[in-house]
Design a protein around this motif. Structure first.
Motif, PDB file in Angstrom:
ATOM      1  N   GLN A  63     -14.947  -9.990   6.922  1.00 13.56           N
ATOM      2  CA  GLN A  63     -13.767 -10.177   6.326  1.00 13.56           C
ATOM      3  C   GLN A  63     -12.652  -8.970   6.885  1.00 13.56           C
ATOM      4  N   ALA A  64     -11.483  -9.362   6.639  1.00 14.28           N
ATOM      5  CA  ALA A  64     -10.484  -8.581   6.863  1.00 14.28           C
ATOM      6  C   ALA A  64      -9.526  -8.430   6.033  1.00 14.28           C
ATOM      7  N   HIS A  65      -9.051  -7.193   5.754  1.00 16.26           N
ATOM      8  CA  HIS A  65      -7.924  -6.650   4.801  1.00 16.26           C
ATOM      9  C   HIS A  65      -6.840  -5.996   5.370  1.00 16.26           C
ATOM     10  N   ILE A  66      -5.628  -6.441   4.875  1.00 19.40           N
ATOM     11  CA  ILE A  66      -4.438  -5.369   5.031  1.00 19.40           C
ATOM     12  C   ILE A  66      -3.531  -5.444   3.957  1.00 19.40           C
ATOM     13  N   ASP A  67      -2.935  -4.272   3.445  1.00 21.73           N
ATOM     14  CA  ASP A  67      -2.007  -4.339   2.505  1.00 21.73           C
ATOM     15  C   ASP A  67      -0.978  -2.899   2.721  1.00 21.73           C
ATOM     16  N   GLY A  68       0.026  -3.259   2.086  1.00 20.99           N
ATOM     17  CA  GLY A  68       1.028  -2.002   2.010  1.00 20.99           C
ATOM     18  C   GLY A  68       2.283  -2.277   1.356  1.00 20.99           C
ATOM     19  N   GLY A  69       3.371  -1.283   1.806  1.00 18.86           N
ATOM     20  CA  GLY A  69       4.595  -1.547   1.066  1.00 18.86           C
ATOM     21  C   GLY A  69       5.876  -0.443   1.539  1.00 18.86           C
ATOM     22  N   LEU A  70       6.922  -0.516   0.786  1.00 21.73           N
ATOM     23  CA  LEU A  70       7.816   0.439   1.456  1.00 21.73           C
ATOM     24  C   LEU A  70       8.473   1.009   0.024  1.00 21.73           C
ATOM     25  N   TYR A  71       8.168   2.240  -0.148  1.00 27.95           N
ATOM     26  CA  TYR A  71       8.587   2.710  -1.382  1.00 27.95           C
ATOM     27  C   TYR A  71       9.868   4.005  -1.462  1.00 27.95           C
ATOM     28  N   ASP A  72      10.459   4.432  -2.421  1.00 23.83           N
ATOM     29  CA  ASP A  72      11.119   5.560  -2.627  1.00 23.83           C
ATOM     30  C   ASP A  72      12.507   5.554  -2.152  1.00 23.83           C
TER      31      ASP A  72
END
Length: 321
Positions: A63-72
């Motif tokens: 399995q492979a997983h990536i997550d993220g975001g841009l905040y503030d």
């Protein structure tokens, strides 16, 4: 919409040499890019290969997983996680009887290897650089940025899982009651590689936290005193799992519930439930040798429900031989 936002962000960053840090932040906010809510991708190959007979099985998954975001908006920062696993397994099971009650017991052993991001500031697998840190790392104007690029961790180890399953009869339906203990003994050796030098490594010994789950699955129906819906829905399968040993403190993060109903000559499978406090849904198509499934669910990456949820959409195809 998500793709368009990331495309705009890429265009802005491509012009970073002509922008000061203040202009960069202003430009990002003018385009409405903050907050850029969690994105995430999962890829599973489960199993890569398997061979099972009554009482014995071998296989492997990845399995492979990536997550993220841009905040503030005031001080925009990225937050991201990424990892990939591969694990071969071997398992054994046996049917026994205890005071006349049939019980299936199982044992499995596995070897696992994982690669993940490494934050040199706190040792976690979450990186959270300021947007200006990333730009400063690549521009002469801000060459004094103190941000240290992430490294990676290669983890290798093995573990043991134990479980038991027994049939049960209840006033609301018949099914099975089970208990599972995962990572009962799971030592892991981690090799941390710095981003500054491939030769700069550090080795640590740790272990995968043990978890234990109790679950109940029943073939049931709605009570007869609900006449219309009871006749309309008919029989369905309901299940509930609770992790009574877990690193999560939240009750909702330990609780999983779901129902499954087959319709249209039992070839279409409708699913719904609750996963870590969030509603889930899905549909399956059973075409004898071909099985197609879709599911949507949300996982909480924070310590409490609602802190950092991320929603996944999963499509799966199986060929049964």
């Amino acid at each position: 919409e998500l793709y368009n936002k990331y495309q705009k962000l890429t265009d802005i960053l491509s012009d970073q040499d002509s922008l000061s840090n203040q202009d960069l932040i202003q430009k990002v906010n003018e385009e409405g890019l903050v907050p850029l809510n969690n994105f995430g991708y999962n890829m599973y190959m489960s199993p890569i290969l398997s061979l099972t007979t009554p009482g014995f099985g071998i296989g492997a998954f990845a399995q492979a997983h990536i997550d993220g975001g841009l905040y503030d908006k005031n001080a925009p920062y990225f937050e991201a996680r990424a990892n990939a696993d591969v694990a071969p397994m071997i398992g054994f099971s046996r049917d026994i009887s205890f005071q006349g009650q049939p019980i299936a017991i199982g044992f499995s052993g596995y070897y696992v290897e994982r690669f993940r991001l490494y934050n040199p500031q706190d040792g976690s697998d979450t990186i959270s650089p300021l947007l200006t840190d990333l730009v400063g790392n690549n521009s002469e104007e801000d060459s004094e940025s103190s941000y240290e690029l992430p490294g990676y961790v290669n983890s290798k180890g093995y573990g043991i899982n134990l479980g038991a399953l027994t049939p049960v009869q209840t006033p609301i339906g018949n099914g099975h009651l089970g208990v599972a203990f995962n990572n009962v003994f799971a030592p892991i050796e981690e090799t941390i590689t710095s981003s500054n030098s491939l030769a700069d490594t550090e080795t640590n010994s740790t272990s995968i936290p043990m978890t234990a789950t109790i679950g109940l699955g029943l073939d049931t129906s709605l009570p007869k005193f609900i006449p219309f819906f009871s006749d309309l829905i008919g029989n369905f399968t309901a299940a509930i799992d609770y992790k009574f040993i877990s690193i999560d403190n939240s009750l909702f993060k330990r609780l999983y519930m779901g129902i499954e109903k087959r319709v249209l000559w039992e070839r279409v499978i409708l699913r719904g439930g609750l996963n870590q406090g969030f509603f889930t849904g899905g549909i399956g198509l059973d075409l004898w040798l071909l099985r197609l499934d879709y599911a949507s669910f949300t996982e909480e990456l924070g310590t409490e429900i609602g802190v950092k949820p991320i929603t996944y959409h999963v499509v799966q195809a199986s060929i049964l031989l």
